[in-house]
Each structure stands twice: as structure tokens, then as C-alpha cells.
Enzyme design. Structure first.
Site, mmCIF file in Angstrom:
data_model
loop_
_atom_site.group_PDB
_atom_site.id
_atom_site.type_symbol
_atom_site.label_atom_id
_atom_site.label_comp_id
_atom_site.label_asym_id
_atom_site.label_seq_id
_atom_site.Cartn_x
_atom_site.Cartn_y
_atom_site.Cartn_z
ATOM 1 C CG HIS A 38 -85.260 67.631 -9.998
ATOM 2 N ND1 HIS A 38 -85.765 66.369 -10.199
ATOM 3 C CD2 HIS A 38 -85.583 68.337 -11.103
ATOM 4 C CE1 HIS A 38 -86.369 66.313 -11.367
ATOM 5 N NE2 HIS A 38 -86.267 67.491 -11.948
ATOM 6 C CG ASP B 67 -87.488 65.669 -15.481
ATOM 7 O OD1 ASP B 67 -86.798 66.378 -14.724
ATOM 8 O OD2 ASP B 67 -88.732 65.758 -15.552
ATOM 9 C CD GLU C 12 -88.746 69.749 -10.504
ATOM 10 O OE1 GLU C 12 -89.202 70.610 -11.279
ATOM 11 O OE2 GLU C 12 -88.844 68.511 -10.710
ATOM 12 C CD GLU C 13 -90.028 65.072 -11.537
ATOM 13 O OE1 GLU C 13 -91.121 65.633 -11.774
ATOM 14 O OE2 GLU C 13 -89.169 64.882 -12.408
ATOM 15 C CG ASP D 204 -85.685 70.158 -14.802
ATOM 16 O OD1 ASP D 204 -85.793 69.046 -15.358
ATOM 17 O OD2 ASP D 204 -86.222 70.422 -13.709
ATOM 18 C CG HIS E 50 -92.702 63.811 -16.448
ATOM 19 N ND1 HIS E 50 -93.522 64.397 -15.509
ATOM 20 C CD2 HIS E 50 -91.464 64.330 -16.223
ATOM 21 C CE1 HIS E 50 -92.815 65.211 -14.745
ATOM 22 N NE2 HIS E 50 -91.553 65.194 -15.177
#
Length: 389
Positions: A72, A189, A223-224, A244, A324
Site C-alpha cells: 500500500h 509501513d 489500506e491504513e 507489509d 505506527h
């Protein structure tokens, strides 16, 4: 086929280019154009969905059962919720991440009039004013605000700048590449995953590898926020490998070296046959790897399955510390993951029946049901870990 040589200089260059292109969910046009141009340079046929998700095809010896790899392009970010009386901005997160990692971040706000730089600060940001209250205030998005680097001391002055509710905020990645091979940055990410895919594709092109079936290179843009690869698959795609991050930390088996192969995430187990094929490829070609199960985690694969796609899915990851948050990965993991992708895409197709969306029971797969041999049985193979003896 043995893993191809991965050009890590190319991988790093693409990663830094991606990190330098802001792309929070909902504001991904620039990164879509960047990646589309690179895919075309590498010789692929590129198509975009209406909103900008990318589907690129690399022809193989046969059209079916096609394979897909997906990562992504979108990242975490924030959005303006309210123009405050003090001329600052209340924010809500884009994606799931803690305000603990937002506090102190430099960022860019995108308004209709243009972009502004700014800083996300705690409500009580100065010890000279609040003394010990700076350390005792709660953590959460209601307790931070965005200070725009422009003359704005009221909602009216913010409106005069063109700032409005709903404006997108992109967080600075601040990447740092260390001599030891570590990469520290926000948004690894999944921009590291995108760079891995491009590096694998570059290797396949450089070595002029003809894969047994067509391969599709998919890049999702939401995607997030849970959308992922829900609108990218075509009927000929029988299997999809998501690329990922693998969560490194207490209770997890993920490592910052080698490949971490996910056996399951919060949506359940990944496809038994596809996942074990990837594990066996690591063992056969001495690619360091480990298996892991992820709890509070979902990927592009989950979105595709939930959207109704009848496709085998797997998840291969690069170990990521502090996902994250302030993320850290290692080039060993990124290179290993690209090597695995080249080996997988060049490997023979075992399940020929997958070429058809529906087919008779003949040729359907089998999962082992036999009793395992006793460990003392001299005919038993010695135990080995994923990736080698």
C-alpha cells in the site's frame, strides 16, 4: 530458480523517494504518479482505478493462474477537525496511531489555497507556563493541536489563510539511514514494502526472467483506513502475496532480519498452501525467515477477502520495530524479502486447477491428515527452522 541479486542501492533510492512524497490516506495522487512512472520505466502495463489504486501487469509464459503481489502507498496522517479560538487546529488521526507519536511532529497541512508547514504540540507545551502540568496532562488526540507556521490567532485568520475543516495533514518522515543497515523513519509501513516490490521487479527485468504465469503488481491507496486491495483483483489472479510490516516486540516472533512470514492476522489464517510454499522456498534457498501470528493487525489481503475475492492470500513482511510510531527496519530484511519475491514469482505453479474460478473436485488440493512420525523414528527428518537447518 535461485534468488536474484537485489540492487540495494536502487531499493534505498526508491525508498527515500517514496518517503519524500507525502501520501496520507486520502491524499495519494502524487505518490501514485511517482510509482506509475517507475513501473512504466520498468516495462509494465499500468492501469489506475478511478481513485488511483495501481494495477500493473508483467506478462509471463501463461495468463492463468496469475499471481499478484500487493503493497500500500498510503500512510498514516491526520485531518483538521476544528478551527480553534486560539488560531490552532484540532486534529483527528487518519489511520490508527497514537497521539503520543504525533506530539512534536513537524508536518505539512494541505489546504485548497496551498500547503503550510506546522508542528503538532501538546495543549500544554511550555514548561515556563505550565510547570509540571506539561508532564501530567493526558495522552490522546484531544490533547494535541496543530500550530500552523503562519499568522493565525483566531478561526477568522485561519479561514483567511484558506485553512478549513477536513484539510489533510502529512507527518514528516525524517528518514535516517545508518551505516549498520538500519533505516529509521516514519511511514516505513508500507513505503519500505513498496520499495521491496520495485527492487524485486528491477531484478526480474535486469535478469530477463520469464515467469511461468503473468504477475500483477498491485498498489492500494487506502489500506491504513481498512480498504486495501478490495478493488484491484481480476478473475485470472489466483493468488496474492501482500508485502507489509512484521511487528517486532514482546510476544512476537518477527525479527528485523530475514523474512517474517505471517501465518495469521486478526482476520484468521492465511492460505495454507500458498503460505507453506513461501516457507519452503525460504528453506530451499537458505533465505533467513521466521513465522509469526499477528493480533491487532490486518493487511491488503483481508480487504480483498472481505470484498468477496476468491483468491489465495499470504502475507510476507519485513520486521519493523515500533510500528505506527518511530519505525525502524533493516536492509537485511528488505533485501531478503525482495529475494523471496523473485524466487516465488519464478517458481512453478503447483495447483494447476487454480487457473479456473470454478472446477470439478478432481485435482483439488490436499492438506496432510496423517499422524506425525515419532521423533525417535530414524526415518524422520531432523527438525529445522524456517530458512535452514
Amino acid at each position: 530458480m535461485a534468488p536474484l541479486h537485489i540492487d540495494t542501492d536502487y531499493l534505498v533510492a526508491r525508498l527515500l523517494e517514496l518517503l519524500g512524497t507525502p501520501s496520507p490516506s486520502g491524499y495519494t495522487d502524487a505518490v501514485v504518479r511517482l510509482v506509475s512512472a517507475e513501473l512504466e520505466r520498468l516495462g509494465l502495463e499500468v492501469e489506475l482505478t478511478r481513485r488511483g489504486a495501481i494495477r500493473a501487469r508483467r506478462p509471463g509464459a501463461a495468463a492463468r493462474p496469475a499471481r499478484a503481489v500487493v503493497a500500500h502507498l498510503d500512510t498514516l496522517g491526520a485531518q483538521v477537525k476544528r478551527l480553534k479560538e486560539n488560531g490552532r487546529l484540532e486534529l483527528v488521526p487518519i489511520g490508527t496511531w497514537s497521539a503520543r507519536f504525533a506530539a512534536g511532529a513537524r508536518c505539512t497541512l494541505f489546504s485548497e489555497r496551498g500547503s503550510y508547514r506546522g508542528t503538532i504540540l501538546p495543549l500544554k507545551a511550555s514548561g515556563h507556563i505550565f510547570n509540571e502540568e506539561v508532564d501530567t496532562q493526558p495522552t490522546g488526540w484531544p490533547f494535541v493541536e496543530l500550530r500552523v507556521d503562519a499568522w493565525a490567532r483566531s478561526p477568522g485568520e485561519l479561514e483567511g489563510l484558506g485553512v478549513a475543516v477536513g484539510d489533510i495533514v502529512a507527518i514528516d518522515p525524517q528518514p535516517e539511514l545508518l551505516p549498520e543497515g538500519f533505516v529509521v523513519s516514519r511511514h516505513l509501513d508500507d513505503k519500505a514494502g513498496v520499495a521491496v516490490m520495485l527492487a524485486a521487479l528491477e531484478a526480474l527485468r535486469r535478469e530477463e526472467v520469464t515467469t511461468p504465469v503473468d504477475s500483477f503488481w498491485l498498489f492500494s491507496i487506502a489500506e491504513e483506513v481498512g480498504v486495501g486491495a478490495s478493488a484491484l483483483l481480476t478473475p485470472e489472479i489466483a493468488s496474492m502475496v501482500a508485502v507489509d510490516n512484521g511487528t517486532v516486540g514482546p510476544g512476537q516472533a518477527s525479527e528485523e532480519s530475514g523474512v517474517t512470514i505471517a501465518m495469521a492476522d486478526q482476520t484468521g489464517p492465511f492460505d495454507w498452501h500458498l503460505t507453506r510454499k513461501l516457507v519452503e522456498l525460504c528453506r530451499e534457498h537458505a533465505i533467513d525467515c521466521q513465522k509469526d501470528v499477528f493480533g491487532w493487525y490486518r493487511s491488503d489481503s483481508a480487504s480483498a477477502i472481505e470484498a468477496g475475492a476468491d483468491v489465495r492470500t499470504a502475507l510476507v513482511t519485513f520486521g519493523l520495530d515500533s510500528s505506527h510510531g518511530w519505525e525502524r527496519a533493516h536492509l537485511h530484511a528488505l533485501r531478503s524479502l525482495a529475494e523471496l519475491l523473485t524466487t516465488y514469482l519464478a517458481s512453478p505453479v503447483e495447483i494447476a486447477r487454480d487457473a479456473s474460478e470454478m472446477a470439478p473436485p478432481e485435482g483439488f488440493t490436499r492438506q496432510p491428515m496423517r499422524e506425525a512420525p515419532h521423533p525417535a523414528d530414524p526415518g524422520s527428518p531432523p527438525p529445522h527452522r524456517c530458512g535452514g537447518p
